[in-house]
Structure formats: structure tokens, C-alpha cells
Design an enzyme around this catalytic site. Structure first.
Site, PDB file in Angstrom:
ATOM      1  N   CYS A 277      -0.508 -38.038  19.821  1.00 41.89           N
ATOM      2  CA  CYS A 277      -1.758 -38.774  19.563  1.00 41.89           C
ATOM      3  C   CYS A 277      -1.792 -39.495  18.219  1.00 41.89           C
ATOM      4  O   CYS A 277      -2.208 -40.643  18.146  1.00 41.89           O
ATOM      5  CB  CYS A 277      -2.961 -37.846  19.710  1.00 41.89           C
ATOM      6  SG  CYS A 277      -3.118 -36.590  18.421  1.00 41.89           S
ATOM      7  N   HIS A 335      -7.172 -34.121  17.692  1.00 45.02           N
ATOM      8  CA  HIS A 335      -6.797 -35.313  18.448  1.00 45.02           C
ATOM      9  C   HIS A 335      -7.157 -36.533  17.609  1.00 45.02           C
ATOM     10  O   HIS A 335      -8.217 -36.566  16.978  1.00 45.02           O
ATOM     11  CB  HIS A 335      -7.510 -35.350  19.804  1.00 45.02           C
ATOM     12  CG  HIS A 335      -7.145 -36.553  20.625  1.00 45.02           C
ATOM     13  ND1 HIS A 335      -5.835 -36.877  20.903  1.00 45.02           N
ATOM     14  CD2 HIS A 335      -7.904 -37.526  21.189  1.00 45.02           C
ATOM     15  CE1 HIS A 335      -5.814 -37.994  21.623  1.00 45.02           C
ATOM     16  NE2 HIS A 335      -7.048 -38.399  21.801  1.00 45.02           N
ATOM     17  N   GLU A 437     -12.505 -38.158   4.119  1.00 40.59           N
ATOM     18  CA  GLU A 437     -13.945 -38.374   4.316  1.00 40.59           C
ATOM     19  C   GLU A 437     -14.351 -37.746   5.649  1.00 40.59           C
ATOM     20  O   GLU A 437     -13.697 -37.972   6.666  1.00 40.59           O
ATOM     21  CB  GLU A 437     -14.272 -39.875   4.332  1.00 40.59           C
ATOM     22  CG  GLU A 437     -15.754 -40.162   4.492  1.00 40.59           C
ATOM     23  CD  GLU A 437     -16.086 -41.640   4.626  1.00 40.59           C
ATOM     24  OE1 GLU A 437     -17.245 -41.954   4.928  1.00 40.59           O
ATOM     25  OE2 GLU A 437     -15.186 -42.473   4.443  1.00 40.59           O
ATOM     26  N   ARG A 476     -14.934 -12.573  14.142  1.00 41.03           N
ATOM     27  CA  ARG A 476     -14.235 -13.794  13.768  1.00 41.03           C
ATOM     28  C   ARG A 476     -12.885 -13.414  13.192  1.00 41.03           C
ATOM     29  O   ARG A 476     -12.689 -12.296  12.706  1.00 41.03           O
ATOM     30  CB  ARG A 476     -15.044 -14.631  12.781  1.00 41.03           C
ATOM     31  CG  ARG A 476     -15.284 -13.962  11.478  1.00 41.03           C
ATOM     32  CD  ARG A 476     -16.113 -14.820  10.573  1.00 41.03           C
ATOM     33  NE  ARG A 476     -16.274 -14.065   9.329  1.00 41.03           N
ATOM     34  CZ  ARG A 476     -17.169 -14.328   8.425  1.00 41.03           C
ATOM     35  NH1 ARG A 476     -17.983 -15.280   8.610  1.00 41.03           N
ATOM     36  NH2 ARG A 476     -17.254 -13.621   7.330  1.00 41.03           N
ATOM     37  N   GLY A 482      -1.240 -16.617   1.262  1.00 42.88           N
ATOM     38  CA  GLY A 482       0.207 -16.868   1.313  1.00 42.88           C
ATOM     39  C   GLY A 482       0.743 -17.142   2.695  1.00 42.88           C
ATOM     40  O   GLY A 482       1.785 -16.617   3.081  1.00 42.88           O
ATOM     41  N   TYR A 516      -0.151 -28.362  18.938  1.00 45.70           N
ATOM     42  CA  TYR A 516      -1.464 -28.889  18.527  1.00 45.70           C
ATOM     43  C   TYR A 516      -2.358 -29.223  19.711  1.00 45.70           C
ATOM     44  O   TYR A 516      -3.581 -29.266  19.587  1.00 45.70           O
ATOM     45  CB  TYR A 516      -1.277 -30.117  17.618  1.00 45.70           C
ATOM     46  CG  TYR A 516      -1.184 -31.427  18.358  1.00 45.70           C
ATOM     47  CD1 TYR A 516      -2.305 -32.236  18.530  1.00 45.70           C
ATOM     48  CD2 TYR A 516       0.016 -31.875  18.909  1.00 45.70           C
ATOM     49  CE1 TYR A 516      -2.223 -33.435  19.219  1.00 45.70           C
ATOM     50  CE2 TYR A 516       0.103 -33.066  19.586  1.00 45.70           C
ATOM     51  CZ  TYR A 516      -1.019 -33.855  19.744  1.00 45.70           C
ATOM     52  OH  TYR A 516      -0.945 -35.039  20.427  1.00 45.70           O
ATOM     53  N   TYR A 583      -2.595 -22.371  10.261  1.00 45.25           N
ATOM     54  CA  TYR A 583      -1.593 -23.375   9.898  1.00 45.25           C
ATOM     55  C   TYR A 583      -0.695 -22.822   8.801  1.00 45.25           C
ATOM     56  O   TYR A 583      -1.184 -22.304   7.790  1.00 45.25           O
ATOM     57  CB  TYR A 583      -2.272 -24.667   9.408  1.00 45.25           C
ATOM     58  CG  TYR A 583      -1.281 -25.738   8.995  1.00 45.25           C
ATOM     59  CD1 TYR A 583      -0.703 -26.568   9.941  1.00 45.25           C
ATOM     60  CD2 TYR A 583      -0.900 -25.887   7.660  1.00 45.25           C
ATOM     61  CE1 TYR A 583       0.224 -27.538   9.574  1.00 45.25           C
ATOM     62  CE2 TYR A 583       0.028 -26.845   7.284  1.00 45.25           C
ATOM     63  CZ  TYR A 583       0.581 -27.676   8.251  1.00 45.25           C
ATOM     64  OH  TYR A 583       1.512 -28.622   7.881  1.00 45.25           O
TER      65      TYR A 583
END
Length: 687
Positions: A277, A335, A437, A476, A482, A516, A583
């Protein structure tokens, strides 16, 4: 009898026009101007100069293979003392010796593209015709009468002229900026963009009509959206999402659009392998900026792919919380699409401004794999009848998610999952700064507001209008410190009980690598607590250790691990689900500039990186590019092996062509460490 007027040559005044039209980088060898704005040329005659009372000069500008005045692709206009608003015109600016300086004007609604300009000169009954040359006409964000007019000079500079930027990846809770070299003014790119228009199916069907409709940025945007993918035409990129890219180039490898567009052109308009994408969006951004349309790349986190337009993504899971059915309806981690700035004369007032265009091939629109343009404003207010493809884009940022968990007897039970909200942290690069932004507010009203409910009601989004189920127990997933690629780290399931009762059941924690776009890989960490109890008004944090040796061979180039927690209370027949995408940070690429950065003077970039893994790396390469710094992409191979903990360092020669601020963009590849990105801003002074 008067001597015939004979043209010796025509000077297209490339330097002056390039400066006035913000096309200096494109005007090195040919004339490129923006519509609705005068441009200069000088006619040099043999023998004698033009005399107003005696000579008649008529100009003809044509574009496309079948020019026609009715279609707006052919214009004949005489040299005149007056300029008529919205028409082609030519007026005298200066006359000296045998040189005649002229100003030519085009309407702000002219079709864009390559034009041929000719002159008919007549004296009495005698006449001669001359070809003056060719010029390319672009959209003009500086002209108030143009459909792409943008009144902020800072925004015009960012969204039309800036050749580098950032694309946002990672996850909603760990946003990662990836540098990108758009390079819309690099050598060949404008010609390639015009070629892309000339091989689109609408041109091949009816060239005259297609060229005429190139006056509209809505039309051109839709064509570009379809041509950047190759699903039903000779488009630029082939998409692939299965992590098998051996017969092409991994989508994560690219650091700019220039190499992709040149490959497409040099291979005879054969599709380039492969894109995902952000690559589709970045190439579309390059093409549209090159043609003069203000454009930016946008990333939506937790983006829904709703195929049946019911604004609902349903996950069917087994008793362990694992997704069962092979459904193409997915939540993508992120996306990317583009937004382009234009008026919408085809729609009701209020829908001008940013329009969403999505070149990633997902669903067909009017029989073609393209999406948009649709006004961002229409998405915000829930007006799904708006052209083009409003329901699909609305779902990308607003779909609801329902998780069904199969019980032992085969029945399905709805679980509570508040950890996944579709359409978060919608991001683009800031104007004039290397910052992100957040533009979520342009797509959505504040959560829970009356305006949000009104938009959902207008869009008939019943799921979002229903009250959410609350149980007093919440979970959650929290990330530890690290979380770097190559390291072991902890994640935590944090559970709170705000009720006066005990809650007892089993807690299942699982970590799996993930792409992803939501496709799950193998497990890389699990923990099952079969007798987990939570006292009244208490909270607990349960760690899950994730080891490098478990994820090293199955981590995709997205660097993502999905952590899932499922708390099952058999007595209450209750299922509580929480997920989070983690990530993993790549090592930093360091870039030093050696020498004084001056225009047209050789410069050296020193690029280095430490191997953070506990094993050696092989097949290591650095790839470097940067508009204005080097004409072509450069690749440096490093001898094997690069030992664990060792530094690898290379030097790359640059030859800065233009003064100003540029970005050097770098990609590092190896067998175990892929798609590591870095950049450095370089200020080039005039020599």
C-alpha cells in the site's frame, strides 16, 4: 510589395519560464509551464521584424492525437493587444531589432499534457507556417482560477514542489516514519507520467475524449489511481503480500518512486514487482505532484477492508482466541492512500479540498481497480452517496469489529474486545517540517460526540450506534522497554476488576509474528494460566517473555508481533479479548557528510550501521538515493560476513545538482536484517 515575414528561430525562454512557473528543474531542456499563467517566448525574424499594421500572426496550440477546438485540445488565437479571461492569448511585450518578445496565456481549465505550438505568419495574401516547439502544460496550484488552487504558499511548496518526505508505518501505538524520495522533478519522470496517461485504457479506447478530460484533476486523479496498480491495465506496480518476493523486489526495499517509474518505462511498461500500500501511494503521490496536483501520502492505523459494505468486520475464533476462517475481510495494521487538493464541481458545494484516492488494488470501482477521489469531508459527515467510493473509504476508518469465539459445543459466543478501534492516528507529514501531523479529525468527529452519532446515523452505521457491553473487567496489552530487533523483551497483560465480585477463569496469552495487513505467522511466545483469579477492585499485570530465538526466523519485514490475551470465565460464560501489535525497532543508520556541501561539487556520504544481532550477517548492501543529490540510485555491497556486534561502514559519492535542502535516503538489506531505513537532511549551498 512588402517582404515576407520569415522566422529564423523561437526562444522558449526556459530559464525565465522555469523560474516563474516553479518548473526550473523540469525546464532544463524543454518548456514546462502551468496553466492559467502567462509564459514568455521570443521570436527572432530574418530580414525584418514584425509590423503590426502589415503582418498578421496566428498561433495554434494542440495536444493529443486528435486535436479539436470543441474538445478543448486545439486552440487558434491571433496576436492581440488584449487578453480575454479564460482564453488562449498572445500579446507583445517588447520589440527590438528583429526580435519580438511575446507573452502567451492559457486558460486555467486547459487539458494538461504535451502541446505543439505553431505559428502562421501572413503579409497581405502571402503566408508561411512555422513550428515554434513543444511545451508541457501542468495543473497550477498558484492560479486562483485553477481547480487545484491552494492559497498557502507553504502548502504549495510542501504538496507540489517538495521531492522528499515521510510515510508512516509501524502500529498505532508505535508510529514509525519511513523516509521516501518522491523525486517528481528528476530526469525522465515527467515524460514517464505523461506516458502513464497515454497507456491508460480510457486513452486507448477514445484518445480524443481522454485528452479533453485531462482538464479535470478529478478525472486525472482517478486515472492515476487505476494506473499505479497493474490489475487491469499496463499499470506500474504488481502487488504481493505473501512474503515471497524472490522473482522481484520486496516492497520494503524501495526508498523512492524514481527507480520504480524508470524500471516500468525501461521495461516497455511491464509491471514492476512488487508493491504494497505505501509503495502504491508513494508512486501516485510522485505522479500527481509531477502533474501539478497538490498531493500527500496518508496512513490510517487499524484500517478495515470491508468487502460487503456492511461496515462490520467479523472475526471467528476457536476456544483459544485464534482466528479460524480464511476471511479476506481484515483489519490492516496500517493502510496508506493519498489525498489530493481540488474543487469538486461535480458535487454539492462544501466538498472541495482534500480528496482521498487509493491506488492499492482492493475492490473494483466502476469495473476498474481504483478508488476515489472522494471528499474527506463526505467521509466525516457520513455521506456515503458521494462519488467516488465513499462507502469503502468510510469503512476503512469507521467499521466496527465483532469477535465470535466458538465454544466446546460448537456455538458461537460474542467476546468483548475494546482494544481494537478502527481508524486511528491518521497521519501525514507536517508542512515544512520533518514531523507527523495527525489528521484524524478531518475524517472523524470526536468519539462519543453528537456529531459522530449524526454521521453514523446518516451512514446507517447501526453497530456503532448500539451501546457497548461493559462487564467491569477490562484487559489491555502493555509493552515493556527495549523492544529492539535482536533482543528478548517482556509484554504484559494488564487486567483490572472494578466490580465487588471475584472473577476466576483461565488466561491465555499468545504472541505471533504478523504482517502489516493482518496475516499471522508462527507463535513466538505463549503462557496459559488455567486458574487465574482477580479479587474485587484489583488489578494485575502478567508478563509474557518473548525471545529472539523464537521470533528471529519468522519475523516479517513489517517488524511486527501481535500479542493476544483471552480471559475466559466459564461460570459467567464470559470472554474478554485484548490484542496489540508490537513494533520492533531496527538499528539506527548513521549518515555523515564529508566535505563542503556545494552545488555541482563532489560530496561524500559516510553511511554506517551496527549489527545488533547475536549472529553474523551476510549479503549486506546499502542503497542510497536523493533528489537533487544524485541522479540515480546507488548500491554498495559489503563483503561477508558482518559479525555480531560489528559496525559496517561505506562511503558513497554524491554530486549535488541543486542548491537548497535535500534528503539523502538509505536502505540496508541483509539475510537476517532487512529494510532498515535512514535519512539525513543536507543543505547544499550555491557554488
Amino acid at each position: 510589395m512588402a517582404e515576407d515575414l520569415v522566422l529564423e528561430r523561437c526562444d522558449l525562454e526556459l530559464e525565465a519560464n522555469g523560474r516563474d512557473h516553479h518548473t526550473a528543474d523540469l525546464c532544463r531542456e524543454k518548456l514546462v509551464v502551468r496553466r492559467g499563467q502567462p509564459f514568455w517566448l521570443t521570436l527572432h525574424f530574418e530580414g525584418r521584424n514584425y509590423e503590426a499594421g502589415m503582418d498578421s500572426l496566428t498561433f495554434c496550440a494542440v495536444t493529443g492525437p486528435a486535436p479539436s477546438e470543441d474538445a478543448g485540445t486545439k486552440a487558434r488565437f491571433r496576436l492581440s493587444n488584449t487578453v480575454e479571461e479564460g482564453a488562449w492569448a498572445a500579446t507583445v511585450v517588447d520589440q527590438q531589432d528583429r526580435a519580438l518578445s511575446l507573452q502567451l496565456s492559457s486558460p486555467a481549465s486547459s487539458p494538461i499534457g504535451l502541446y505543439r505550438l505553431s505559428l502562421e505568419a501572413s503579409t497581405g495574401y502571402q503566408g508561411s507556417s512555422f513550428v515554434l516547439g513543444h511545451f508541457t502544460l501542468l495543473f497550477n496550484a498558484w492560479c486562483p482560477a485553477d481547480a487545484v488552487y491552494l492559497d498557502s504558499d507553504e502548502e504549495r511548496r510542501e504538496y507540489v514542489l517538495t521531492q522528499q518526505g515521510f510515510i508512516y508505518q509501524g502500529s498505532a501505538k508505535f508510529i514509525k516514519s519511513i523516509p521516501w524520495n518522491f523525486g517528481q522533478f528528476e530526469v525522465e519522470i515527467l515524460d514517464i507520467c505523461l506516458m502513464l496517461l497515454d497507456v491508460n485504457p480510457k486513452f486507448l479506447r477514445d484518445a480524443g475524449r481522454d485528452c479533453s478530460r485531462r482538464s479535470s484533476p478529478v478525472y486525472v486523479g482517478r486515472v492515476v489511481s487505476g494506473m499505479v496498480n497493474c490489475n487491469d491495465d499496463q499499470g506500474v506496480l504488481l502487488g504481493r503480500w505473501d512474503n515471497n518476493y524472490r522473482d522481484g523486489i520486496s516492497p520494503m526495499f524501495w526508498i523512492g518512486s524514481v527507480d520504480i517509474l524508470r524500471r516500468w518505462k525501461n521495461d516497455g511498461c511491464q509491471r514492476v514487482k512488487y508493491g504494497q500500500c505505501w509503495v502504491f501511494a508513494a508512486v501516485a503521490c510522485t505522479v500527481l505532484r509531477c502533474l501539478g496536483v497538490p498531493t500527500r501520502v496518508v496512513t490510517n492505523y487499524n484500517s478495515a477492508h470491508d468487502q460487503n459494505s456492511n461496515l462490520l468486520i467479523e472475526y471467528f475464533r476457536n476456544e483459544f482466541g485464534e482466528i479460524q476462517s480464511d476471511k479476506s475481510e481484515m483489519i490492516w495494521n496500517f493502510h496508506c492512500w493519498v489525498e489530493s487538493w481540488m474543487t469538486r464541481p461535480d458535487l454539492q458545494p462544501g466538498y472541495e479540498g482534500w480528496q482521498a484516492l487509493d491506488p492499492t488494488p482492493q475492490e473494483k470501482s466502476e469495473g476498474t481497480y481504483c478508488c476515489g477521489p472522494v471528499p474527506v469531508r463526505a467521509i466525516k459527515v457520513g455521506d456515503l452517496s458521494t462519488k467516488y467510493d465513499a462507502p469503502f473509504v468510510f469503512a476503512e476508518v469507521n467499521a466496527d469489529v465483532v469477535d465470535w469465539i466458538r465454544q466446546d459445543d460448537g456455538s458461537m459466543h460474542k467476546s468483548i474486545n475494546h482494544s481494537l478501534v478502527v481508524g486511528q492516528k491518521i497521519s501525514t507529514k507536517s508542512v515544512g517540517r520533518d514531523q507527523r501531523e495527525d489528521i484524524t479529525h478531518t475524517y472523524k468527529y470526536p468519539e462519543g460526540s453528537a456529531e459522530e452519532r449524526e454521521a453514523f446515523a446518516r451512514a446507517n452505521h447501526q453497530n456503532k450506534l448500539a451501546d457497548k457491553e461493559e462487564t467491569g473487567v477490562a484487559m489491555r496489552i502493555r509493552a515493556g522497554q527495549g523492544m529492539n530487533r535482536g533482543s528478548d523483551f517482556d509484554v504484559f497483560a494488564h487486567i483490572t476488576n472494578t466490580t465487588a465480585e471475584d472473577h476466576t477463569g483461565c488466561l491465555l496469552l499468545c504472541a505471533r509474528t504478523v504482517s502489516y495487513n493482518g496475516i499471522l505467522g508462527p507463535e513466538c511466545g505463549t503462557k496459559d494460566l488455567l486458574n487465574f483469579s482477580l479479587e474485587p477492585f484489583s488489578e494485575k499485570s502478567i508478563p509474557l517473555r518473548i525471545l529472539y530465538e523464537k521470533y528471529c526466523d519468522c519475523l516479517t519485514e513489517s517488524n511486527l508481533i501481535k500479542v493476544r490475551g483471552l480471559f475466559v470465565e466459564p461460570a459467567a460464560n464470559s470472554y474478554l479479548l485484548a490484542e496489540r501489535d508490537i513494533y520492533l525497532e531496527n538499528p539506527e543508520i548513521k549518515i555523515r557528510i564529508l566535505g563542503e556541501p556545494k552545488q555541482n561539487r563532489k560530496l561524500v556520504a559516510e553511511v554506517s550501521l551496527w549489527n545488533p544481532l547475536t549472529v553474523p550477517l551476510s549479503g549486506c548492501t546499502f542503497t542510497v538515493e536523493g533528489a537533487g543529490l544524485t541522479d540515480e540510485q546507488k548500491t554498495v555491497e559489503i563483503p561477508d560476513p558482518v559479525e555480531a556486534g560489528a559496525e559496517v561502514k561505506v562511503r558513497v559519492d554524491l554530486l549535488p545538482r541543486n542548491a537548497g535542502r535535500h534528503k539523502l535516503v538509505v536502505n540496508f538489506e541483509s539475510d537476517r536484517l532487512k529494510a532498515v531505513k535512514g535519512f539525513r537532511n543536507v543543505i547544499i549551498n550555491t557554488s
